[in-house]
Design an enzyme around this catalytic site. Structure first.
Site, short mmCIF file in Angstrom:
data_model
loop_
_atom_site.label_atom_id
_atom_site.label_comp_id
_atom_site.label_asym_id
_atom_site.label_seq_id
_atom_site.Cartn_x
_atom_site.Cartn_y
_atom_site.Cartn_z
N HIS A 223 4.90 5.48 3.40
CA HIS A 223 5.65 4.90 4.53
C HIS A 223 4.64 4.29 5.50
O HIS A 223 3.92 3.37 5.15
CB HIS A 223 6.54 5.99 5.12
CG HIS A 223 7.50 5.57 6.18
ND1 HIS A 223 7.79 4.26 6.46
CD2 HIS A 223 8.26 6.30 7.06
CE1 HIS A 223 8.67 4.20 7.45
NE2 HIS A 223 8.96 5.43 7.83
N ILE A 260 -0.74 0.23 -5.45
CA ILE A 260 -1.45 -0.61 -4.50
C ILE A 260 -0.62 -0.57 -3.22
O ILE A 260 0.53 -1.04 -3.19
CB ILE A 260 -1.57 -2.06 -5.03
CG1 ILE A 260 -2.26 -2.07 -6.41
CG2 ILE A 260 -2.33 -2.93 -4.04
CD1 ILE A 260 -3.70 -1.60 -6.44
N MET A 261 -1.20 0.02 -2.19
CA MET A 261 -0.45 0.23 -0.95
C MET A 261 -0.19 -1.10 -0.25
O MET A 261 -1.05 -1.98 -0.24
CB MET A 261 -1.19 1.19 -0.02
CG MET A 261 -1.32 2.56 -0.63
SD MET A 261 0.31 3.21 -1.08
CE MET A 261 -0.12 4.67 -1.97
N PHE A 263 2.61 -2.79 -1.15
CA PHE A 263 3.49 -3.51 -2.08
C PHE A 263 4.68 -2.63 -2.41
O PHE A 263 4.57 -1.42 -2.48
CB PHE A 263 2.76 -3.85 -3.39
CG PHE A 263 1.82 -4.99 -3.22
CD1 PHE A 263 2.26 -6.30 -3.42
CD2 PHE A 263 0.52 -4.78 -2.82
CE1 PHE A 263 1.40 -7.37 -3.24
CE2 PHE A 263 -0.35 -5.85 -2.63
CZ PHE A 263 0.09 -7.14 -2.84
N HIS A 265 8.99 -1.83 -2.08
CA HIS A 265 9.83 -1.28 -1.01
C HIS A 265 11.10 -0.75 -1.65
O HIS A 265 11.63 -1.37 -2.58
CB HIS A 265 10.17 -2.38 0.01
CG HIS A 265 10.80 -1.83 1.24
ND1 HIS A 265 12.14 -1.56 1.32
CD2 HIS A 265 10.26 -1.46 2.42
CE1 HIS A 265 12.40 -1.06 2.51
NE2 HIS A 265 11.27 -0.99 3.19
N ASP A 318 3.40 -3.85 5.64
CA ASP A 318 2.14 -3.14 5.88
C ASP A 318 0.92 -3.87 5.34
O ASP A 318 -0.19 -3.63 5.81
CB ASP A 318 2.22 -1.73 5.28
CG ASP A 318 3.17 -0.86 6.08
OD1 ASP A 318 3.07 -0.88 7.31
OD2 ASP A 318 4.02 -0.20 5.48
N ARG A 343 7.97 1.54 16.40
CA ARG A 343 9.20 2.05 15.77
C ARG A 343 9.97 2.99 16.69
O ARG A 343 11.18 3.21 16.49
CB ARG A 343 8.85 2.73 14.44
CG ARG A 343 10.03 3.20 13.59
CD ARG A 343 11.04 2.10 13.27
NE ARG A 343 10.52 0.96 12.56
CZ ARG A 343 10.38 0.88 11.22
NH1 ARG A 343 10.71 1.91 10.47
NH2 ARG A 343 9.91 -0.23 10.67
N1 CMC Z 1 1.93 -0.38 -6.68
C1 CMC Z 1 2.09 -0.24 -8.01
N2 CMC Z 1 3.26 0.06 -8.58
C2 CMC Z 1 4.31 0.22 -7.78
C3 CMC Z 1 4.22 0.09 -6.39
C4 CMC Z 1 2.97 -0.23 -5.85
N3 CMC Z 1 2.81 -0.36 -4.53
N4 CMC Z 1 5.43 0.30 -5.84
C5 CMC Z 1 6.25 0.57 -6.85
N5 CMC Z 1 5.58 0.53 -8.02
C6 CMC Z 1 6.12 0.74 -9.34
C7 CMC Z 1 6.13 2.22 -9.69
O1 CMC Z 1 4.94 2.64 -10.29
C8 CMC Z 1 7.28 2.28 -10.63
O2 CMC Z 1 6.89 1.77 -11.88
P1 CMC Z 1 7.34 2.48 -13.24
O3 CMC Z 1 8.84 2.39 -13.23
O4 CMC Z 1 6.65 1.70 -14.28
O5 CMC Z 1 6.84 3.90 -13.12
C9 CMC Z 1 8.27 1.28 -10.05
O6 CMC Z 1 7.48 0.35 -9.32
C10 CMC Z 1 9.30 1.91 -9.11
O7 CMC Z 1 8.62 2.70 -8.14
P2 CMC Z 1 9.28 3.93 -7.39
O8 CMC Z 1 8.21 4.76 -6.77
O9 CMC Z 1 10.24 4.64 -8.27
O10 CMC Z 1 10.11 3.16 -6.29
P3 CMC Z 1 10.51 3.73 -4.89
O11 CMC Z 1 11.67 2.96 -4.43
O12 CMC Z 1 10.65 5.21 -4.94
O13 CMC Z 1 9.21 3.43 -4.01
C11 CMC Z 1 7.74 2.74 -2.39
C12 CMC Z 1 9.16 2.62 -2.92
C13 CMC Z 1 7.62 1.99 -1.08
C14 CMC Z 1 7.43 4.21 -2.12
C15 CMC Z 1 6.74 2.18 -3.43
O14 CMC Z 1 7.00 0.81 -3.65
C16 CMC Z 1 5.30 2.41 -3.04
O15 CMC Z 1 4.75 3.49 -3.31
N6 CMC Z 1 4.65 1.41 -2.37
C17 CMC Z 1 3.31 1.57 -1.88
C18 CMC Z 1 3.34 2.24 -0.52
C19 CMC Z 1 3.81 1.30 0.56
O16 CMC Z 1 3.38 0.17 0.64
N7 CMC Z 1 4.68 1.80 1.45
C20 CMC Z 1 5.22 1.04 2.56
C21 CMC Z 1 6.64 0.72 2.34
S1 CMC Z 1 7.31 -0.53 3.42
C22 CMC Z 1 6.99 -0.15 5.02
C23 CMC Z 1 7.39 1.22 5.42
O17 CMC Z 1 8.53 1.63 5.26
O18 CMC Z 1 6.53 1.89 5.94
#
Ligand code: CMC
Length: 384
Positions: A223, A260-261, A263, A265, A318, A343
Site C-alpha cells: 500500500h 516491482i513496487m 505497479f 492495483h 506510487d 490521505r
Molecule cells: N509486480 C509483479 N507482479 C505483480 C505486481 C507487481 N507489482 N502486481 C501484481 N502482480 C502479479 C502477481 O504476481 C500475480 O501474478 P500471478 O497471478 O502470476 O501470481 C498477479 O499480478 C495478481 O496479483 P495479486 O497480488 O493477486 O493482485 P492483488 O490485487 O492482490 O494485488 C497489489 C494488488 C497492489 C497488492 C499488487 O499489484 C502489488 O503487490 N503491487 C506492488 C505494490 C504496490 O505498488 N502497491 C501500491 C498500490 S496503489 C497505491 C496504494 O494503494 O497505496
C-alpha cells in the site's frame, strides 16, 4: 450465513459512500462528483481537503477561513516534540509519525474525544489534518537531532510542509508539483488504510484512533510503503548503470517472481491509474530542466515499458510519486508519511460518513480448525 469467501475482499462492496469512486469505464477517480485529476490540475490541496471534509469546494470566504484555520492549528504541542526526540534514532519516521499521532490525542479535551457526534469528530479531524505536516517533518528532524521548524503559513499548506522538511522556501513550480502529489494522494475510495479507519471508527473509537489505525495499514509496501520502495528501486537502477541497466533490473526480479513496487492495483490492475498518467507530465518538466533528472525519467520509462510487455501491468501513483519526491529532494523514509498526511483528508471524510450512519463492522470467518479438543489429563496450568 453465506460461505462464499473472497480472499482480500476482492470486489466485495462493504459500504455506500458519497465520498469517492473509481470509475473504471471512464478511467476517472471521482471525488464528491469531481474528477480528481482535474482537481489536481486546477485547485490546491486545501480546496480538496475542504471538499472532502465539508462536502463542497469552498467559496472565496470559506477558502480564506479554511486556510486560516489550517494555519492556526498547524503548530505542535512541545510535549510531542520532546517525545519524538527520545525515540531511538533508527525509528522509521512512519513509526514516529504514528506514535506522534497517538500522542496528540492526549492533548484533546477528554470529553470532546468521547463525544460521538459528527461535529466533534470533524473538529478533531481538522486538527489532525492541520498538524500532520508539522508532525511529519518533526518526526524526521527530531530523530536526526536536527532543529524542528515551526510552520510557515505564509508559504501556503504545501509550501510550509516543504519548508518544515527542508528548511528553505522552495521554488513555486516545486511547491505546485508537491501540492499536486498531495491532491493525488488525498482520496482513493476504500484503500486498505481507509477501510481500516472505517473499521476503527465503527467501534466508536475516537478520530485519533481511526487515523492511527489507518497509518498502521498504510505502512506496508503493498500500500503506502510502495512509494518508498519505488524510490529505492530507482536509486538501485541508477547505481547499476541507469537507463541501460533498467530492463535487466526488472527482468531479473520478475524471474525470481518478485514484485516491482509501484505497479499493479487491486482495482485497476491491467488499466492505467489516472494519477500516474497525470504525474508522468510532471516528470517530463523535471527532465526538461535537469540532465540528471532526465536520465532518471528515461529509467522510469524503461521500467514502465518492460512491465507492460512482461506483465501487462501499468504504474500506479506510487511509481511517479516515489521518483518525483526524490527529485524534489525528499528523504526516502518520509515518502510514506507524506502520503498519510494527504490521505488524512480522505480518511476524515470516510470517518465522518461512518459516524453519520454507523453500524459496527464485524464480518465472519469460515472456521477450518479442529474442534472438540480438551487439555490432556493432568495438564498443569502455567505458573505465569
Ligand atoms: N509486480 C509483479 N507482479 C505483480 C505486481 C507487481 N507489482 N502486481 C501484481 N502482480 C502479479 C502477481 O504476481 C500475480 O501474478 P500471478 O497471478 O502470476 O501470481 C498477479 O499480478 C495478481 O496479483 P495479486 O497480488 O493477486 O493482485 P492483488 O490485487 O492482490 O494485488 C497489489 C494488488 C497492489 C497488492 C499488487 O499489484 C502489488 O503487490 N503491487 C506492488 C505494490 C504496490 O505498488 N502497491 C501500491 C498500490 S496503489 C497505491 C496504494 O494503494 O497505496
Amino acid at each position: 450465513m453465506t460461505e462464499e469467501i473472497r480472499p482480500g475482499l476482492q470486489d466485495v462492496v462493504v459500504a455506500r459512500t458519497e465520498v469517492s469512486t473509481l470509475d473504471l469505464e471512464r478511467e476517472r477517480i471521482v471525488v464528491r462528483g469531481y474528477d480528481l485529476i482535474e482537481l489536481a490540475r486546477t485547485v490546491r490541496f486545501p480546496d480538496v481537503a475542504h471538499l472532502l471534509l465539508r462536502g463542497h469546494l469552498p467559496s472565496s470566504e470559506e477558502q480564506a477561513a479554511f486556510c486560516r484555520e489550517l494555519a492556526d492549528l498547524a503548530g505542535l504541542p512541545d510535549g510531542v516534540v520532546d517525545v519524538l526526540r527520545r525515540l531511538p534514532r533508527d525509528t522509521h519516521p512512519m513509526d514516529a509519525q504514528r506514535t506522534a499521532l497517538s500522542l496528540l490525542a492526549g492533548y484533546e479535551d477528554p470529553q470532546a474525544l468521547e463525544d460521538p457526534s459528527v461535529e466533534a469528530a470533524e473538529r478533531a479531524l481538522m486538527r489532525i489534518l492541520a498538524r500532520a505536516p508539522a508532525l511529519t517533518a518533526a518526526s524526521y528532524r527530531a530523530l536526526r537531532g536536527e532543529p524542528v521548524l515551526e510552520p510557515n503559513p505564509g508559504l501556503g499548506f504545501a509550501g510550509s510542509f516543504l519548508w518544515m522538511i527542508q528548511g528553505r522556501p522552495r521554488e513555486p513550480e516545486i511547491v505546485a508539483v508537491f501540492d499536486r502529489i498531495l491532491t493525488c494522494y488525498s482520496e482513493h475510495e476504500l484503500a486498505a488504510s481507509t477501510f481500516t479507519a472505517r473499521v476503527a471508527a465503527s467501534t466508536l473509537a475516537d478520530p485519533y484512533a481511526a487515523v492511527v489505525a489507518a497509518a498502521a495499514a498504510l505502512k506496508g509496501p503493498l500500500h503506502g510503503g510502495a512509494n518508498e520502495a519505488a524510490a529505492r528501486m530507482f536509486a538501485q537502477i541508477r547505481m547499476a548503470g541507469g537507463e541501460r541497466a533498467a530492463e535487466a533490473y526488472v527482468l531479473e526480479r520478475l524471474a525470481r517472481r518478485e514484485r516491482i513496487m509501484g505497479f499493479g492495483h487491486r482495482v485497476y490492475m491491467h488499466r492505467p491509474d489516472p494519477r500516474a498518467v497525470l504525474l508522468r507530465e510532471d516528470l517530463e518538466a523535471f527532465a526538461a530542466r535537469d540532465p540528471d533528472a532526465a536520465e532518471m525519467v528515461r529509467c522510469y520509462d524503461v521500467v514502465v515499458e518492460t512491465m507492460a510487455r512482461e506483465k501487462g501491468l501499468h504504474p500506479n501513483a506510487d511509481l511517479p510519486i516515489g521518483l518525483l519526491l526524490h527529485l524534489i529532494g525528499i528523504p526516502v523514509e518520509l515518502m510514506t508519511p507524506i502520503f498519510l498526511c494527504a490521505r488524512i483528508a480522505g480518511i476524515a471524510a470516510h470517518v465522518l460518513e461512518q459516524r453519520a450512519d454507523n453500524r459496527l463492522i464485524r464480518p465472519r470467518a469460515a472456521y477450518e480448525g479442529p474442534s472438540g479438543l480438551a487439555p490432556p489429563e493432568g495438564f498443569t496450568p502455567s505458573a505465569c
